[in-house]
Scaffold this active site. Structure first.
Site, mmCIF file in Angstrom:
data_model
loop_
_atom_site.group_PDB
_atom_site.id
_atom_site.type_symbol
_atom_site.label_atom_id
_atom_site.label_comp_id
_atom_site.label_asym_id
_atom_site.label_seq_id
_atom_site.Cartn_x
_atom_site.Cartn_y
_atom_site.Cartn_z
ATOM 1 C CD GLU A 164 -1.693 -2.384 1.658
ATOM 2 O OE1 GLU A 164 -0.496 -2.610 1.954
ATOM 3 O OE2 GLU A 164 -2.581 -3.242 1.815
ATOM 4 C CG PHE A 215 -9.369 -9.975 10.834
ATOM 5 C CD1 PHE A 215 -8.095 -10.342 11.270
ATOM 6 C CD2 PHE A 215 -9.642 -9.985 9.478
ATOM 7 C CE1 PHE A 215 -7.123 -10.709 10.354
ATOM 8 C CE2 PHE A 215 -8.667 -10.349 8.560
ATOM 9 C CZ PHE A 215 -7.398 -10.723 9.001
ATOM 10 C CD GLN A 216 -7.080 -7.418 7.165
ATOM 11 O OE1 GLN A 216 -7.971 -7.135 6.369
ATOM 12 N NE2 GLN A 216 -5.896 -7.859 6.763
ATOM 13 C CE LYS A 259 -16.962 -6.712 3.271
ATOM 14 N NZ LYS A 259 -16.329 -8.016 3.567
ATOM 15 C CG MET A 274 22.768 12.501 3.173
ATOM 16 S SD MET A 274 23.945 13.585 2.337
ATOM 17 C CE MET A 274 22.955 14.228 0.986
#
Lengths: 169, 587
Positions: B53, B115-116, B165, B484
């Site tokens: 993502e 969940f999630q 959802k 760097m």
């Protein structure tokens, strides 16, 4: 404005009364390291679902300007008004003060409450709850006097303020 | 299902289509399955499947920055949302317009540790311009429209819309797109106050040692802003420098351009900033990488600051004349005033000023020691610039030395051609950003100038490039160090190279091949041109592994805590000026 003196400002913020708006304001202060001395919030215009936040903060003039600009760019913020800078205003706090004791101390607390025009909103044989409104200084003074008389609990609202005169925020 | 009703998912896609969205970068998961189902059944919006993502957000940033349009991201709840946090923060820091749609568990499970489940609006509140949790399908269309409005108006930024959802599955009426009304509270000021413009032009016209210092705000304001900036700069004959974010707003090949300013900016740009008497800052925010030591920043100048965000004004540097407004609008107002008042620059003073600047230019601060045996990173970029000159190239970068060398050695003559993570400094930005650019410009040449450490942070996106046959070129300046970090350890930490060596690097040629691309390698200077030519010829994605000098440092450099007039020009300079203790604690 390159001045390092710390000033105390009362800022009124008119916001949409929506979920998360207070978290946005508080997160802004903590995330950027600004001070909050007190903060009060309540819905003031139910028809338009607007709440008013009164925040007392302190910082250099540059920081105070930043705070106002940062508040103003939050999406649900309608108006930011620096009451301290914009002139005369009235600032008040409300406190509920619980004092426990008996005998002389109990009488003395009532006597002082009378002087401060604090009302008794609850009493038992061994305690009072006083309600007092006024400036922060006045409430501080009242609380100091109650300490030796059996002060056991305080709840304070923090400052609410409004500009003097006819103009709204 | 009632015929005139749509599901929440269908409404989301319909609103996106109404707003002109053609492409969405995303990754499916449980909570957003209804949207993926709706996507499957339509043809208006294209979906690009990334591999993580975080890649979706950077790809959307690349898309947005190369087109000026809003980038749209679609991810699932929980880990999908948390993985997007870095990209959202990146977009916030660099003012990139994004809308990130995140799935959420059904409303009745919110707060239940389902969940999630993650508190997405809570987590993203400080890293977005605004966010929404849509609690009812009846609010959905309005809130998605509003999200796009907020992302693209005023100072652009990322906006999250969290979509439970059950809201995605609920049915609602959806009429024609609502007429855009003024937002009830968010109405940024775009036009500069006229008296401030008038005073600014008086100051500018009377300047003896002026400089334009312009940033990403000019790019964000659209190509018209760059055109008007060019007009004003040429009319005045004044020098101009760009920030890292602002490269391309003014043609880099023009004589009036002094190069980038700041920590790794050019000697002439930084000294001109230090010695100027009037500074015209347009769409830049006096970032610490630009100003160096604040108390010694441009001590003799009157400062004009044009910015659409009032909170940028007087944040780091106190300015004499703030102008809140959109860069293009304000530039047009400035030009109008210049013409009306028939201003003429003070040519005598200006000639003297240019004489000083040309003297600083003669120091040739980007010079480096050539080598016949080792590839110098600067050489590789000089050749890349030379061999792509005249082509319309889109460059992205990762973060580190290679990024600064790219900013120094590549020449941007047009806006929206340079995508780099400026504010947040996100390693792993360049490859997914390049993919987003390539989606927007399928025929264009898109090159990610990378380091071998950064590229590994989002290497999985090669699979995305392969899936959509995107001929993205990854040009790795491979010095086997986090360059760097190594440079700072050398200059500030006594050469103790703590954890900055990249052991066990992959074979980048085989890596490219395993992802169905082409891998090339250059090991000596004489290989470089051939590898670049081959890279440009191949019609697939390419990794060019350019093995560069392991110990080369990026100069010029303003050490932390130092001022513009205390630049280190090269390795010989560093011993003479040890870094101050205050400097050591700065980032």
């Amino acid at each position: 404005m390159d001045d390092k003196t710390i000033e105390r400002h009362i800022i009124a913020v008119l916001v949409d009364n929506e979920a998360g708006v207070l978290a946005r304001v508080i997160g802004l202060f903590s995330g950027r390291g600004y001070n909050i001395e007190s903060l009060t919030v309540a819905e003031v215009d139910p028809r338009n679902a607007r709440s008013r936040i009164t925040v007392v903060t302190s910082g250099t003039p540059q920081i105070v300007e930043q705070i106002k600009a940062q508040l103003d760019r939050l999406v649900p913020v309608h108006k930011v008004s620096d009451l301290t800078e914009e002139g005369e205003h009235v600032a008040r706090e409300l406190a509920l003060v619980k004092v426990r004791g008996s005998g002389d101390r109990r009488v003395e607390s009532l006597r002082i409450a009378d002087i401060f025009r604090a009302g008794v909103v609850d009493s038992t044989a061994r305690s009072f709850v006083f309600e007092i409104t006024g400036s922060t200084d006045k409430i501080d003074a009242f609380v100091r006097l109650m300490e030796p008389l059996g002060l056991v609990d305080i709840s304070r609202t923090g400052i609410v303020a409004i500009a003097r005169g006819e103009k709204p925020i | 299902m009632a015929k005139d009703k749509l599901t929440g998912s269908e409404i989301v896609l319909k609103v996106l289509a109404e707003e002109g969205t053609e492409v969405v970068f995303g990754y499916p998961g449980g909570a957003v399955l209804p949207i993926y189902d709706a996507l499957f059944k339509q043809k208006t919006i294209r979906h690009i499947l990334v591999r993580q993502e975080g890649g979706a957000v950077h790809a959307a940033e690349g898309f947005a920055r190369s087109t000026g349009k809003v980038g749209v991201v679609l991810v699932t709840s929980g880990p999908g949302a948390t993985n997007s946090v870095t990209g959202l923060t990146d977009a916030l820091m660099d003012s990139i317009p994004l809308v990130c749609l995140t799935g959420q568990v059904p409303t009745h499970l919110i707060g239940n540790d389902a969940f999630q489940e993650a508190d997405t609006t809570g987590i993203t509140r400080p890293c977005t311009k605004h966010n929404y949790l849509v609690k009812s399908v009846d609010d959905l269309a309005r809130q998605v429209h509003e999200a796009i409005y907020v992302a693209t108006h005023g100072r652009p930024g990322p906006v999250v819309v969290d979509l439970p959802k059950d809201v995605l599955q609920a049915l609602a009426d959806h009429g024609p797109a609502p007429r855009r009304e003024a937002h009830k509270s968010y109405r940024p000021q775009t036009r500069g106050k006229q008296d401030a413009i008038d005073r600014a032009m008086d100051l500018i016209a009377a300047a003896k040692r002026p400089i334009f210092y312009t940033g990403g705000g000019v790019i964000n304001s659209g190509p018209r802003a760059s055109r008007l900036l060019g007009e004003l700069v040429r009319k005045t004959g004044y020098p101009i420098t760009n920030t890292l974010m602002g490269l391309g707003a003014y043609p880099a090949t023009d004589r009036q351009f002094l190069g980038m300013l700041g920590m790794h900016g050019t000697y002439e740009a930084n000294l001109a900033m230090y010695h100027c008497d009037v500074m015209v800052c347009i769409g830049a925010r006096f970032d610490d990488r630009v100003t160096g030591k604040i108390s010694e920043f441009s001590p003799h100048s009157k400062k004009i600051h044009v910015d659409i965000d009032p909170s940028s004004i007087n944040k780091n540097v106190l300015v004499d004349l703030p102008i809140v407004g959109d860069c293009a609008t304000v530039l047009a107002q400035m030009l109008k005033r210049w013409d009306e008042k028939k201003y003429r620059p003070d040519t005598k003073a200006l000639a003297k000023w240019w004489q000083s600047i040309d003297g600083w230019r003669k120091r040739n601060c980007l010079a480096y020691e050539h080598s016949g045996t080792v590839i110098k990173p600067q050489y590789a970029l000089e050749r890349l610039q030379a061999l792509t000159a005249g082509k319309d190239v889109y460059f992205t970068t990762e973060v580190g030395q290679h990024q600064m060398w790219a900013a120094q050695f590549l020449k941007f003559d047009r806006p929206n051609r340079w995508m780099t993570s400026g504010g947040l400094g996100t390693m792993g930005y360049g490859l997914p950003a390049a993919i987003g650019v390539q989606v927007a410009h399928p025929k264009a040449l898109v090159i990610d100038v990378a380091g071998e450490a950064s590229i590994l942070m989002n290497i999985q996106e090669l699979s995305t490039a392969a899936q959509y046959r995107m001929p993205v070129k990854v040009f790795i300046l491979n010095n086997q160090y986090m360059g760097m970090v190594r440079q700072w350890q050398e200059l500030l930490h006594g050469g103790r190279y703590s954890e900055s060596y990249m052991a066990s690097l992959p074979d980048f040629v085989k890596l490219a091949e395993s992802f169905h691309g082409v891998g090339l390698i250059a090991e000596k200077p004489s290989d470089v041109d051939g590898v670049i030519a081959e890279m440009l010829k191949v019609d697939r994605f390419v990794i060019a592994d350019i093995r560069v000098d392991q110990t080369e440092n990026c100069f010029p450099m303003i050490p932390s805590g130092a001022a513009h007039n205390q630049m280190l020009l090269g390795p010989a300079d560093k011993a003479a000026r040890p870094i101050s203790e205050e400097g050591m604690v700065l980032v």
